[in-house]
Design a protein around this motif. Structure first.
Motif, PDB file in Angstrom:
ATOM      1  N   ALA A 274       0.805  -1.225   0.000  1.00  0.00           N
ATOM      2  CA  ALA A 274       0.000   0.000   0.000  1.00  0.00           C
ATOM      3  C   ALA A 274       0.835   1.272   0.000  1.00  0.00           C
ATOM      4  N   LEU A 275       2.148   1.143   0.132  1.00  0.00           N
ATOM      5  CA  LEU A 275       3.000   2.322   0.178  1.00  0.00           C
ATOM      6  C   LEU A 275       3.005   3.044  -1.169  1.00  0.00           C
ATOM      7  N   ASP A 276       3.209   4.350  -1.106  1.00  0.00           N
ATOM      8  CA  ASP A 276       3.464   5.131  -2.307  1.00  0.00           C
ATOM      9  C   ASP A 276       4.634   4.508  -3.054  1.00  0.00           C
ATOM     10  N   LEU A 277       4.557   4.481  -4.390  1.00  0.00           N
ATOM     11  CA  LEU A 277       5.571   3.808  -5.195  1.00  0.00           C
ATOM     12  C   LEU A 277       6.959   4.376  -4.927  1.00  0.00           C
ATOM     13  N   HIS A 278       7.064   5.690  -4.758  1.00  0.00           N
ATOM     14  CA  HIS A 278       8.368   6.305  -4.513  1.00  0.00           C
ATOM     15  C   HIS A 278       8.980   5.793  -3.212  1.00  0.00           C
ATOM     16  N   VAL A 279       8.146   5.616  -2.190  1.00  0.00           N
ATOM     17  CA  VAL A 279       8.627   5.098  -0.913  1.00  0.00           C
ATOM     18  C   VAL A 279       8.963   3.624  -1.039  1.00  0.00           C
ATOM     19  N   ARG A 280       8.071   2.870  -1.669  1.00  0.00           N
ATOM     20  CA  ARG A 280       8.270   1.411  -1.796  1.00  0.00           C
ATOM     21  C   ARG A 280       9.551   1.092  -2.555  1.00  0.00           C
ATOM     22  N   ASN A 281       9.878   1.907  -3.536  1.00  0.00           N
ATOM     23  CA  ASN A 281      11.075   1.641  -4.334  1.00  0.00           C
ATOM     24  C   ASN A 281      12.373   1.870  -3.561  1.00  0.00           C
ATOM     25  N   GLN A 282      12.286   2.516  -2.397  1.00  0.00           N
ATOM     26  CA  GLN A 282      13.479   2.744  -1.581  1.00  0.00           C
ATOM     27  C   GLN A 282      13.709   1.637  -0.547  1.00  0.00           C
ATOM     28  N   LEU A 283      12.833   0.654  -0.513  1.00  0.00           N
ATOM     29  CA  LEU A 283      12.932  -0.432   0.466  1.00  0.00           C
ATOM     30  C   LEU A 283      13.379  -1.713  -0.220  1.00  0.00           C
ATOM     31  N   ILE A 284      14.329  -2.407   0.382  1.00  0.00           N
ATOM     32  CA  ILE A 284      14.817  -3.686  -0.129  1.00  0.00           C
ATOM     33  C   ILE A 284      14.430  -4.760   0.873  1.00  0.00           C
ATOM     34  N   THR A 285      13.622  -5.711   0.461  1.00  0.00           N
ATOM     35  CA  THR A 285      13.214  -6.800   1.346  1.00  0.00           C
ATOM     36  C   THR A 285      14.322  -7.842   1.427  1.00  0.00           C
ATOM     37  N   ILE A 286      14.761  -8.146   2.649  1.00  0.00           N
ATOM     38  CA  ILE A 286      15.896  -9.057   2.823  1.00  0.00           C
ATOM     39  C   ILE A 286      15.558 -10.276   3.675  1.00  0.00           C
ATOM     40  N   GLY A 287      14.338 -10.363   4.173  1.00  0.00           N
ATOM     41  CA  GLY A 287      14.009 -11.516   5.003  1.00  0.00           C
ATOM     42  C   GLY A 287      12.620 -11.410   5.578  1.00  0.00           C
TER      43      GLY A 287
END
Length: 316
Positions: A274-287
């Protein structure tokens, strides 16, 4: 140079030019005064940097000015807070105009970049020691904390890890290569993730800034939340410069080296979506967070023996 002349010449201009607002009385009185708006909580943190422990002897003062404020403000970012003001306690072996000019210049640049005002402080003679207390505010009841991670949550970070730790090998290099300059920049000029932290308020379940190493700092979240986690080594973000400089050791630096000041956070899948795309693109899922205690790293063939930083030598 006396104490009050030192303050007047090098630090008072920074306070005079700072944007006021919530800081309604700054340096010059016995205390500063901060007004906290309705519906906001006061968030504050204190950091001490000691020469020879947190930065090397003869470290360039302009770098130190930026770095000392940045690492303190990073704690506000981890709580999702907006910066307001800071105080500075400075212990100096001697009042050297050249050092003071460089330090105050770097500090002023950081103060302007992070939109945080100098509210006051103290100076004294002694070993070079810098203590900053930072104040911010966050929406009432919504500060990001370490204790909210739940089984099933994703574990995310906000950028490449390990660069600042690798930079320690090159602090005295006379002519650094491009790769060495890249990791040195991450050490000299850490960037608190303020806007990203604020965007995660009410969405992330837990957060911490990575100051002592990913494994060490994530463990603080796990301990506070009563959960465990499994990370995927293949998903840990590594910069090209770190890989070029450290090769097979790059993952070890990313997992255990400190001073990155990225954020490590946990979040439910639906909140991430649900995050704004700009915010979501700054997050890297690692686990992912698990109910069973423990922190495991899969696909890690060469973690090495590096451990997170601890001031009193405890293995973490």
């Amino acid at each position: 140079m006396g104490e009050f002349e030192l303050i007047r010449q090098y630090f008072q201009p920074m306070a005079d030019s700072a944007r006021q607002g919530q800081l309604i009385l700054g340096p010059g009185d016995d205390c500063a005064i901060q007004r906290v708006p309705p519906g906001r909580d006061l968030v504050f943190s204190v950091d001490t940097l000691v020469e020879g422990v947190h930065f090397p002897p003869n470290y360039p003062p302009e770098y130190l000015g930026w770095r000392s404020l940045a690492v303190a403000v990073s704690d506000l970012a981890a709580m999702g807070a907006d910066p307001v003001c800071f105080t500075l306690a400075l212990s100096l072996p001697r009042a050297e105009p050249e050092w003071l000019a460089g330090y105050s210049r770097g500090l002023a640049r950081a103060s302007a970049a992070f939109d945080i005002a100098l509210a006051g402080g103290d100076t004294t003679r002694g070993p070079l020691t810098i203590t900053l207390q930072v104040h911010g505010t966050v929406q009432e009841g919504l500060a990001l904390q370490r204790s909210g991670a739940r089984a099933g949550d994703l574990v995310c970070v906000t950028g490449p890890l390990g660069d600042a730790g690798a930079a320690l090998d090159f602090l005295e290099t006379a002519a650094p290569t491009d790769d060495q300059q890249a990791v040195l920049a991450r050490y000299h000029y850490p960037e608190p993730r303020l806007q990203l932290g604020a965007a995660l308020v009410g969405k992330a379940s837990a957060a911490i800034d990575i100051s002592d190493g990913l494994l060490s700092d994530l463990q603080h979240i796990l301990d506070a939340s009563g959960v465990g986690a499994e990370l995927d080594a293949d998903k840990i973000p590594l910069s090209p410069a770190l890989v070029a400089l450290k090769g097979n050791e790059a993952l070890s630096y990313a997992l255990s080296a400190g001073d990155d000041y990225q954020l490590c956070l946990t979040m439910a899948d639906d909140q991430l979506s649900a995050l704004d795309l700009h915010v979501r693109n700054q997050l890297i899922t690692i686990g992912r967070i698990h109910s069973e205690a423990g922190l495991r790293v899969k696909n890690a063939e060469n973690i090495g023996s590096r451990q997170g930083y601890d001031h009193f030598g405890r293995s973490v």
